[in-house]
Scaffold this active site. Structure first.
Site, short mmCIF file in Angstrom:
data_model
loop_
_atom_site.label_atom_id
_atom_site.label_comp_id
_atom_site.label_asym_id
_atom_site.label_seq_id
_atom_site.Cartn_x
_atom_site.Cartn_y
_atom_site.Cartn_z
CG PHE A 1 0.37 -6.32 3.94
CD1 PHE A 1 -0.44 -5.61 4.80
CD2 PHE A 1 -0.17 -7.44 3.32
CE1 PHE A 1 -1.75 -5.99 5.06
CE2 PHE A 1 -1.48 -7.84 3.56
CZ PHE A 1 -2.26 -7.11 4.42
CB CYS B 1 -0.94 -0.01 1.20
SG CYS B 1 -1.84 -1.57 1.36
CD GLU C 1 -2.40 6.70 9.50
OE1 GLU C 1 -2.06 7.63 8.74
OE2 GLU C 1 -3.30 5.88 9.22
CE LYS D 1 -6.04 3.70 2.18
NZ LYS D 1 -5.24 4.88 2.49
CG HIS E 1 -6.61 0.22 1.13
ND1 HIS E 1 -5.67 0.88 0.36
CD2 HIS E 1 -5.91 -0.41 2.12
CE1 HIS E 1 -4.46 0.66 0.86
NE2 HIS E 1 -4.59 -0.10 1.93
CG HIS F 1 -2.32 3.82 5.30
ND1 HIS F 1 -2.28 3.76 3.92
CD2 HIS F 1 -2.34 2.53 5.73
CE1 HIS F 1 -2.28 2.50 3.53
NE2 HIS F 1 -2.32 1.73 4.61
#
Length: 401
Positions: free
Chosen positions: A387, A166, A306, A324, A329, A295
């Site tokens: 990831f 991502c 986060e 998002k 996403h 994010h």
């Protein structure tokens, strides 16, 4: 030691996602805090989840000389390139600096893997051979999208694709800044393209990360992500290409904490490192940031980590939101898409809403933007965390800042 970098001009930009094809409908959707997510009805997928699908991608036809690149991912790329005069701006840059002096650096996670998934259904029942019309190089190959864009625009400069989950299409902004700083290129096409496929939909579902409804980042009742697709592009240049160039890339930060294959460090250690590095390269302190595009995927662990990192750096002073809930996403395209959203926010003077937020998680002490509202913004931060702990943060600003 992190060194300050020379700002680059984001001379042109465009994005296509489930909230709009091109900038005009995206502006309208962001201003109205409207989501483009809908119950999943993609291909043969049978999952109780919501997605962000770009309509009519499969009706797009590539030019005959680019037919060997035909796949959903490159059709989405072609659709995106045609918006907002972006393709013409790239050609003008090639005329100005030479086609060999324009780089193409893009992000994706799965490229044209949908073509492979569909080809496996058509294997020869006796030999198992894939159909003769299947072209791995032009579709599933991760380099395909950069190869396609370079060929479509007639460019001959360096090109590569970053596939770091991502953070992919945020990291290419950093790569372009380094390539331009070292004199390898004078300008670069950056961004990302990621399209819906069975691998990501069923894969994230198997990880129990998909939500049964539209995702709700940072909400106390959040249950997971809504997968989307997007094509987002920017043209980074050493100097302005038009009198009305207003947006610059001030700095970037990257980190790799490698905490876990799919879960972030619970204290957001890698996120914190990336944001600090971006501030240092931009020559800024945290109090100079006016807005943070989070994010914020909508999973319990991601948002909590986060939030911890953002609170440690910014407290609850800075308006922040995940977009998002509007776009889904978009995985390997998320960094590029959200950089464009930040450029819109700077240009239009807009604080985008955290769409889907009903009850903010009381354990995340940051200032979440619940509605879209006008505001004069000069410097914004965009986070993209992937990831494996591969993280990137970008700082964009108005040039007059």
């Amino acid at each position: 030691m992190t060194r300050a970098v020379k700002p680059l001009h984001l001379s042109h930009y465009t994005a296509t996602s489930c909230i709009g094809t091109g900038l005009a409908p995206m502006r309208t959707a962001l201003s109205a805090a409207r989501s483009g997510l809908a119950p999943c009805a993609f291909e043969t997928v049978d999952l109780a989840t919501w997605i962000g699908e770009v309509p009519d991608v499969d009706r797009v036809r590539l030019p005959p000389d680019l037919a060997h690149f035909d796949c959903r991912n490159n059709r989405l790329a072609w659709l995106g390139l045609q918006q907002d005069g972006f393709f013409e701006a790239v050609r003008a840059a090639a005329d100005r600096w030479g086609p060999e002096r324009i780089g193409v650096f893009l992000g994706t996670s799965t490229a044209g893997i949908l073509d492979t998934e569909q080809a496996y259904r058509r294997r020869d029942p006796a030999s198992g051979a894939l159909p003769a019309d299947y072209n791995y190089q032009g579709s599933h190959n991760v380099f395909s999208v950069a190869d396609f864009v370079r060929a479509a625009a007639g460019l001959h400069g360096p090109a590569f694709v970053v596939s770091s989950a991502c953070s992919s299409s945020a990291k290419v902004f950093a790569a372009a800044q380094r390539m331009i700083a070292t004199g390898v290129v004078d300008a670069a096409v950056v961004g990302g393209v990621d399209s819906l496929c069975l691998t990501t939909l069923y894969g994230f579902n198997s990880l129990e990360l998909t939500a049964p409804q539209a995702c709700r980042p940072f909400d106390a009742g959040r249950k997971g992500i809504s997968i989307g697709e997007a094509a987002a592009f920017g043209l980074l240049t050493r100097e302005p290409t038009a009198a009305d160039d207003r947006i610059v890339l001030l700095g970037y930060g990257e980190s790799s904490d490698a905490h876990h294959m799919s879960s972030p460090h619970p204290e957001g250690r890698g996120a914190h490192q990336a944001m600090c590095a971006a501030l240092a390269r931009a020559g800024l302190t945290a109090d100079r940031i006016d807005y943070i595009n989070l994010h914020g995927t909508g999973t319990p662990s991601n948002d909590a980590a986060e939030g911890t990192a953002v609170a440690a750096l910014f407290g609850d002073r800075v308006a922040a939101s995940s977009t998002k809930g509007a776009t889904g996403h978009t995985l390997g395209a998320a960094g590029g898409l959200e950089a464009v959203i930040c450029a819109i926010a700077l240009n239009d003077g807009l604080l985008p809403a955290n769409v889907g937020l009903e009850t903010p998680d009381p354990a995340i002490p940051i200032r979440l933007q619940r509605t879209s509202e006008p505001a004069r913004l000069t410097r914004v931060l965009s986070n993209s965390f992937g990831f494996g702990g591969t993280n990137a943060s970008l700082i964009l600003a108005r040039e007059d800042a």
